[in-house]
Design an enzyme around this catalytic site. Structure first.
Site, PDB file in Angstrom:
ATOM      1  CG  HIS A 159       0.073  -0.353   2.307  1.00 20.72           C
ATOM      2  ND1 HIS A 159       0.001  -1.871   2.893  1.00 20.72           N
ATOM      3  CD2 HIS A 159       0.901  -0.052   3.531  1.00 20.72           C
ATOM      4  CE1 HIS A 159       0.408  -1.869   3.967  1.00 20.72           C
ATOM      5  NE2 HIS A 159       1.034  -0.506   4.068  1.00 20.72           N
ATOM      6  CD  GLN A 227      -0.604   1.170   6.665  1.00 18.55           C
ATOM      7  OE1 GLN A 227      -1.783   1.014   7.414  1.00 18.55           O
ATOM      8  NE2 GLN A 227       0.442   1.179   7.266  1.00 18.55           N
ATOM      9  CG  ASP A 259       5.588  -4.061   5.653  1.00 23.95           C
ATOM     10  OD1 ASP A 259       5.977  -4.926   6.449  1.00 23.95           O
ATOM     11  OD2 ASP A 259       4.538  -3.210   5.195  1.00 23.95           O
ATOM     12  CD  GLU A 301       5.631  -8.396   8.134  1.00 23.39           C
ATOM     13  OE1 GLU A 301       4.925  -8.223   9.275  1.00 23.39           O
ATOM     14  OE2 GLU A 301       4.721  -7.441   6.894  1.00 23.39           O
ATOM     15  CG  HIS A 368       7.627  -3.412  14.305  1.00 25.90           C
ATOM     16  ND1 HIS A 368       8.669  -4.719  13.972  1.00 25.90           N
ATOM     17  CD2 HIS A 368       6.598  -3.091  13.237  1.00 25.90           C
ATOM     18  CE1 HIS A 368       7.690  -5.264  12.349  1.00 25.90           C
ATOM     19  NE2 HIS A 368       7.117  -3.721  12.144  1.00 25.90           N
ATOM     20  CG  ASP A 369       4.346  -5.832  13.470  1.00 27.64           C
ATOM     21  OD1 ASP A 369       4.208  -4.859  13.816  1.00 27.64           O
ATOM     22  OD2 ASP A 369       4.721  -6.299  12.458  1.00 27.64           O
TER      23      ASP A 369
HETATM   24  C1  GLC Z   1       4.046  -5.389   8.447  1.00 24.69           C
HETATM   25  C2  GLC Z   1       4.421  -4.510   9.567  1.00 24.69           C
HETATM   26  C3  GLC Z   1       2.875  -3.543  10.626  1.00 24.69           C
HETATM   27  C4  GLC Z   1       2.329  -3.189   9.197  1.00 24.69           C
HETATM   28  C5  GLC Z   1       2.245  -3.535   8.444  1.00 24.69           C
HETATM   29  C6  GLC Z   1       1.195  -2.869   7.464  1.00 24.69           C
HETATM   30  O1  GLC Z   1       2.966  -6.241   9.058  1.00 24.69           O
HETATM   31  O2  GLC Z   1       4.933  -5.481  10.300  1.00 24.69           O
HETATM   32  O3  GLC Z   1       4.080  -2.764  11.700  1.00 24.69           O
HETATM   33  O4  GLC Z   1       1.495  -2.458  10.893  1.00 24.69           O
HETATM   34  O5  GLC Z   1       2.413  -4.260   7.703  1.00 24.69           O
HETATM   35  O6  GLC Z   1       2.143  -1.986   6.778  1.00 24.69           O
END
Ligand code: GLC
Length: 613
Positions: A159, A227, A259, A301, A368-369
């Protein structure tokens, strides 16, 4: 000496047939394909000589990123050192942590308050002003390379932010730009999608579409409303995003974190996750990288169940990502902490060890998540642990509601309808450092540090690349100040993204402090890992039966010998019996010579043993 364009042409030659085949299959558009090729050539020509040299070195040593000495750290530039120049000044500390691979959390242009921690990118070619400039990023990359450190950056390709120039033009009604997103003038299509597409943020951003009153239209927003999902059915989107990827690659980035990649292709009637076209796109990205900048590693990811994750490695002939997050292992690790029962973790390790050793996982205790409880429930249920009560137990345990729990942290995206929730907290807080510190209980502090060290020792023992979260090396606890910031208060992930506490770093040389105890012990483990070839990602990795459900037994074997790791996930001493424990072993931490079977392991203790020649 081969001339530059000859090198490019050879690489192109290697991939052109497959690239064209896949591109035409998806887009059937020769004009756009030709445009792509001419821009690839241009990005290659623009790539700096030192980066081209690095590419060639890495082509000769394709396993460069999976060596036993690799150790990663993820950090937010502002939280760690203010800005990019600050990070450059702190490289010595990063080196002191034995780290040689740094993931800089999203740093591209974004709008405060609508940023999702930087994952809503307003300009892929501009650094957030508060962090510095593209030039600062290039200088940092250059300095990192001189000091033997690789840099990782996010590529948020699913996005753009609603503040990106494409989104603004789309919002102004320009069809050409509306076609880069998913717009609907009534809710009938969105309603059809909603029937089969799950929600990413059920509480903080429910649904997958956002109504734009000014346009009287709906736009697809799988994540936050600001987003906007990109439409990869449009070849302009694919081409332009590849140019953004190559632009970033040419700034000196070594690892590109793709991502949220499973989400990039949408198809009504499906869950819009992991569709075959996603793999086509990732495969094309891999080839584009190998043509223009083969020194670059793609890190996917993919926060999905294991059977969905491994396909992102592609096949040996047609590889996709170089590295993937070991996400199920991470979640299973915390389940094991809460239950003291290693059976599921052992099963997970068996799955990992059955995969080809070319597959490289990025191992981590937390990122971080949030931590989502994506566990193998069919198996857990066969042992009497049912999904709904078990998730409740895990959440109660980690939020500290459970009587015996030492953990502190907060729920994330609690779904009041289903009762489902994920969890947030730093490693140290989950291990009890926060609670013990608050209660000024020294014995409990030592026990917490013991668990924290054991978990790191286990994570460092796994097959793949270990990744630390900045601050975990000094036992940083949760940061509750996000609650005072209206831009962050609703998102509890900020609890574990706090400012790095430089004042605590002063303690690392004082062995009677939390920081001294933790940092010193991790330092020892990291250094051993850097010396033992059995920790190379290509080395053998398998599980051992310990005949005690609280003790996980792992083995590794590389060019210079065999290692046995024993990890006690319970708070009490246990004895581990292993069948492969023949012969003499040396404790890699103390140097003591011992047998590897019949080993008494302290509560939350561990052993790293090496078979003596
Ligand atoms: C990924 C990132 C996360 C974010 C999401 C949307 O999962 O790790 O922090 O909110 O993407 O971009």
């Amino acid at each position: 000496m081969k001339k530059g364009n000859q090198i490019f042409e050879e690489r192109l030659e290697r991939h052109i047939d497959e690239l064209k085949w896949l591109y035409m299959e998806l887009y059937d558009n020769q004009g756009f394909f030709d445009d792509l090729l001419s821009r690839l050539r241009q990005f290659y020509e623009e790539r700096s000589l030192p980066l081209k040299k690095l590419d060639q070195e890495r082509e000769k040593d394709p396993g460069w990123y999976r060596k036993n000495g690799m150790l990663g750290m993820m950090l937010y530039v502002d939280q760690f050192a203010g800005d990019l120049k600050g990070v450059r000044k702190k490289l010595d500390y990063i080196k002191r942590c034995n780290v040689n691979y740094v993931h800089l959390m999203p740093l591209l242009d974004t709008v405060e308050g609508r940023s999702d921690g930087g994952y809503a990118v307003a300009d892929f070619r501009k650094v957030q002003e508060k962090l510095g400039t593209m030039e600062d990023l290039e200088k940092l990359a250059d300095q990192c390379h001189k000091q033997g450190v690789s840099l990782c950056l996010d590529f948020v390709m699913n996005h753009t932010s609603e503040d990106h120039k494409w989104a603004k033009k789309a919002r102004a009604g320009k069809q050409e730009y509306k076609d880069r997103y998913f717009f609907f003038d009534n809710y009938s299509m969105p309603a059809m999608y909603e029937k089969t597409v799950p929600q990413v943020f059920p509480t903080t951003a429910p649904g997958n579409f956002t109504y734009l009153p000014d346009m009287q239209e709906f736009v697809m927003t799988s994540f936050y409303p600001y987003q906007w999902d990109l439409n990869y059915r449009n070849p302009v989107v694919f081409n332009e995003m590849m140019y953004n990827f190559l632009y970033l690659a040419n700034r000196g980035i070594d690892v590109l974190r793709i991502d949220a990649v499973p989400y990039i292709w949408k198809q009504v009637g499906t869950d819009c996750r992991n569709l075959p076209q996603v793999h086509t796109i990732v495969r094309m990205m891999r080839m584009i990288g190998e043509i223009v900048c083969p020194g670059i590693v793609l890190l996917g990811e993919v926060v999905m169940e294991p059977e969905k994750v491994a396909p992102y490695f592609g096949t040996v002939e047609k590889p996709e990502c170089h590295m993937l997050y070991n996400v199920t292992t991470m979640a299973t690790t915390w389940h094991t902490v809460a239950t003291g029962d290693v059976r599921l973790l052992k099963r997970q390790m068996e799955i990992i060890s059955s995969l080809p050793s070319d597959y490289t996982f990025l191992n981590y205790l937390r990122c971080h998540d949030d931590i989502g409880w994506g566990l193998d429930y069919p198996l857990l249920e066969s042992w009497g642990m049912y999904q709904v009560p078990h998730k409740k137990y895990l959440n109660d345990y980690f939020t500290g509601k459970w009587q015996d729990s030492v953990s502190r942290g907060e729920l994330y995206n609690e779904d009041l309808v289903t009762g489902d929730a994920r969890f947030c907290g730093t490693t140290a807080s989950m291990c009890g450092v926060e609670k013990a510190g608050f209660e000024q209980d020294e014995e409990a502090t030592d026990a917490a540090i013991q668990m924290d060290v054991m978990l790191h020792a286990y994570m460092l023992f796994l097959s793949g690349i270990p990744m630390l979260y900045s601050g975990d090396e000094i036992g940083q606890v949760n940061d509750y100040t996000y609650k005072n910031d209206p831009n962050k208060a609703a998102d509890s992930r900020y609890i574990h993204r706090g400012k790095f506490q430089w004042n605590l770093v002063d303690n690392i040389s004082h062995p009677d402090t939390v920081q001294g105890k933790l940092f010193g012990r991790l330092d020892q483990l990291e250094k051993i890992r850097g010396q033992e070839k059995a920790f190379d990602a290509s080395a053998g990795f398998w599980t051992l039966e310990t005949w005690d459900n609280a003790v996980l037994g792992l083995a590794r074997e590389g060019k210079d010998g065999k290692l046995v790791g024993l990890f006690n996930f319970s708070g009490e001493p246990r004895v581990a019996w292993i069948d492969e424990g023949d012969g003499e072993y040396q404790d890699l931490l103390t140097g003591a010579v011992m047998k590897a079977s019949g080993v008494r392991v302290d509560g939350h203790g561990f052993y790293w043993l090496k078979r003596m020649a």
